[in-house]
Design a protein around this motif. Sequence first.
Motif, mmCIF file in Angstrom:
data_model
loop_
_atom_site.group_PDB
_atom_site.id
_atom_site.type_symbol
_atom_site.label_atom_id
_atom_site.label_comp_id
_atom_site.label_asym_id
_atom_site.label_seq_id
_atom_site.Cartn_x
_atom_site.Cartn_y
_atom_site.Cartn_z
ATOM 1 N N THR A 103 64.804 37.172 23.065
ATOM 2 C CA THR A 103 65.376 35.821 23.176
ATOM 3 C C THR A 103 64.850 35.124 24.419
ATOM 4 N N VAL A 104 64.842 35.820 25.545
ATOM 5 C CA VAL A 104 64.319 35.226 26.784
ATOM 6 C C VAL A 104 62.843 34.874 26.612
ATOM 7 N N GLU A 105 62.076 35.760 25.993
ATOM 8 C CA GLU A 105 60.653 35.468 25.738
ATOM 9 C C GLU A 105 60.514 34.175 24.948
ATOM 10 N N ASP A 106 61.337 33.998 23.926
ATOM 11 C CA ASP A 106 61.306 32.763 23.135
ATOM 12 C C ASP A 106 61.678 31.551 23.992
ATOM 13 N N GLN A 107 62.686 31.682 24.835
ATOM 14 C CA GLN A 107 63.095 30.582 25.708
ATOM 15 C C GLN A 107 61.987 30.218 26.690
ATOM 16 N N LEU A 108 61.299 31.223 27.198
ATOM 17 C CA LEU A 108 60.253 30.994 28.195
ATOM 18 C C LEU A 108 59.058 30.225 27.635
ATOM 19 N N GLN A 109 58.903 30.216 26.323
ATOM 20 C CA GLN A 109 57.780 29.481 25.729
ATOM 21 C C GLN A 109 57.802 28.004 26.104
ATOM 22 N N SER A 110 58.997 27.455 26.319
ATOM 23 C CA SER A 110 59.079 26.027 26.651
ATOM 24 C C SER A 110 59.326 25.751 28.136
ATOM 25 N N THR A 111 59.489 26.805 28.934
ATOM 26 C CA THR A 111 59.824 26.563 30.347
ATOM 27 C C THR A 111 58.890 27.231 31.342
ATOM 28 N N ALA A 112 58.181 28.263 30.930
ATOM 29 C CA ALA A 112 57.466 29.124 31.872
ATOM 30 C C ALA A 112 56.328 28.431 32.592
ATOM 31 N N GLY A 113 56.193 28.828 33.829
ATOM 32 C CA GLY A 113 55.043 28.543 34.672
ATOM 33 C C GLY A 113 54.765 29.846 35.376
ATOM 34 N N LYS A 114 54.656 29.800 36.679
ATOM 35 C CA LYS A 114 54.538 31.033 37.446
ATOM 36 C C LYS A 114 55.839 31.826 37.345
ATOM 37 N N TYR A 115 56.956 31.080 37.212
ATOM 38 C CA TYR A 115 58.287 31.684 37.126
ATOM 39 C C TYR A 115 58.956 31.253 35.819
ATOM 40 N N CYS A 116 60.227 31.554 35.680
ATOM 41 C CA CYS A 116 60.935 31.228 34.431
ATOM 42 C C CYS A 116 60.955 29.731 34.128
ATOM 43 N N VAL A 117 61.156 28.926 35.161
ATOM 44 C CA VAL A 117 61.196 27.469 34.971
ATOM 45 C C VAL A 117 60.093 26.855 35.826
ATOM 46 N N ARG A 118 58.975 26.653 35.173
ATOM 47 C CA ARG A 118 57.781 26.113 35.816
ATOM 48 C C ARG A 118 57.373 26.983 37.006
ATOM 49 N N ASP A 119 57.085 26.332 38.127
ATOM 50 C CA ASP A 119 56.611 27.055 39.307
ATOM 51 C C ASP A 119 57.652 27.104 40.409
ATOM 52 N N GLN A 120 58.911 26.915 40.029
ATOM 53 C CA GLN A 120 60.006 26.947 40.996
ATOM 54 C C GLN A 120 60.831 28.211 40.804
ATOM 55 N N LEU A 121 61.076 28.911 41.885
ATOM 56 C CA LEU A 121 61.971 30.055 41.847
ATOM 57 C C LEU A 121 63.382 29.532 41.599
ATOM 58 N N THR A 122 64.037 30.036 40.550
ATOM 59 C CA THR A 122 65.370 29.545 40.187
ATOM 60 C C THR A 122 66.329 30.709 39.972
ATOM 61 N N MET A 123 67.569 30.348 39.685
ATOM 62 C CA MET A 123 68.580 31.346 39.366
ATOM 63 C C MET A 123 68.137 32.235 38.210
ATOM 64 N N ALA A 124 67.392 31.672 37.271
ATOM 65 C CA ALA A 124 66.930 32.453 36.120
ATOM 66 C C ALA A 124 66.068 33.625 36.572
ATOM 67 N N ASP A 125 65.213 33.399 37.548
ATOM 68 C CA ASP A 125 64.365 34.479 38.061
ATOM 69 C C ASP A 125 65.198 35.548 38.750
ATOM 70 N N LEU A 126 66.226 35.110 39.484
ATOM 71 C CA LEU A 126 67.095 36.054 40.175
ATOM 72 C C LEU A 126 67.893 36.903 39.192
ATOM 73 N N CYS A 127 68.211 36.345 38.034
ATOM 74 C CA CYS A 127 68.902 37.103 36.989
ATOM 75 C C CYS A 127 67.940 38.021 36.238
ATOM 76 N N LEU A 128 66.721 37.558 36.049
ATOM 77 C CA LEU A 128 65.746 38.286 35.233
ATOM 78 C C LEU A 128 65.321 39.613 35.852
ATOM 79 N N VAL A 129 64.961 39.595 37.112
ATOM 80 C CA VAL A 129 64.335 40.769 37.719
ATOM 81 C C VAL A 129 65.170 42.045 37.598
ATOM 82 N N PRO A 130 66.449 42.049 37.970
ATOM 83 C CA PRO A 130 67.178 43.320 37.890
ATOM 84 C C PRO A 130 67.346 43.844 36.467
ATOM 85 N N GLN A 131 67.471 42.945 35.500
ATOM 86 C CA GLN A 131 67.668 43.410 34.128
ATOM 87 C C GLN A 131 66.377 43.933 33.521
#
Length: 178
Positions: A103-131
């Motif tokens: 599901t996250v992979e599918d979501q990232l198709q419309s948002t990804a850059g270097k990080y989950c949401v373009r090239d900005q480190l966001t809460m999504a990245d902080l949630c992603l790494v530990p899981q």
Amino acid sequence: MVRMISATPRSLLTTSLAVPFQLKFNGATIVESMAILQYLEDTRPDPTLTPKTPLLRARMTEICETIVSGIQPLQNIGLRSHFDSKEKFQSFAKYWTERGLRTVEDQLQSTAGKYCVRDQLTMADLCLVPQVYNGVNRYAIELNKYPILHKIYKSLLEEDIFKKTHPDVVKSEIVIEK
């Protein structure tokens, strides 16, 4: 000073008995990942952990919710006692982790850059790494099935903040000076 505690002796748990992490700030305790992240965003907005546009903030929240509601609770080792065997729990957790990562992979198709949401480190990245770390290390998840997520995860692990907070480095307590 902000004191974050990752240890979970019974005395640190809330009434839900399910808090893996809590933040203590000026005598107040905040529990649950998203509440902690929002508190930090509200009290320390620089650098911001949320995108500027409402649509990208909503997309970030979708990713966060998928991870904190759809993956993390089902990976929780506290569930192990509800299964007849460790193997059954491992199979269950792996299935739900893979489903969530798809599901996250599918979501990232419309948002990804270097990080989950373009090239900005966001809460999504902080949630992603530990899981993702848990999925790989506890449940032998193969990240090649998720090429966008895998690329982002590798980029995130190169960031100083993730190097400093990697499970191999972090002990039971982190102190962040204001």
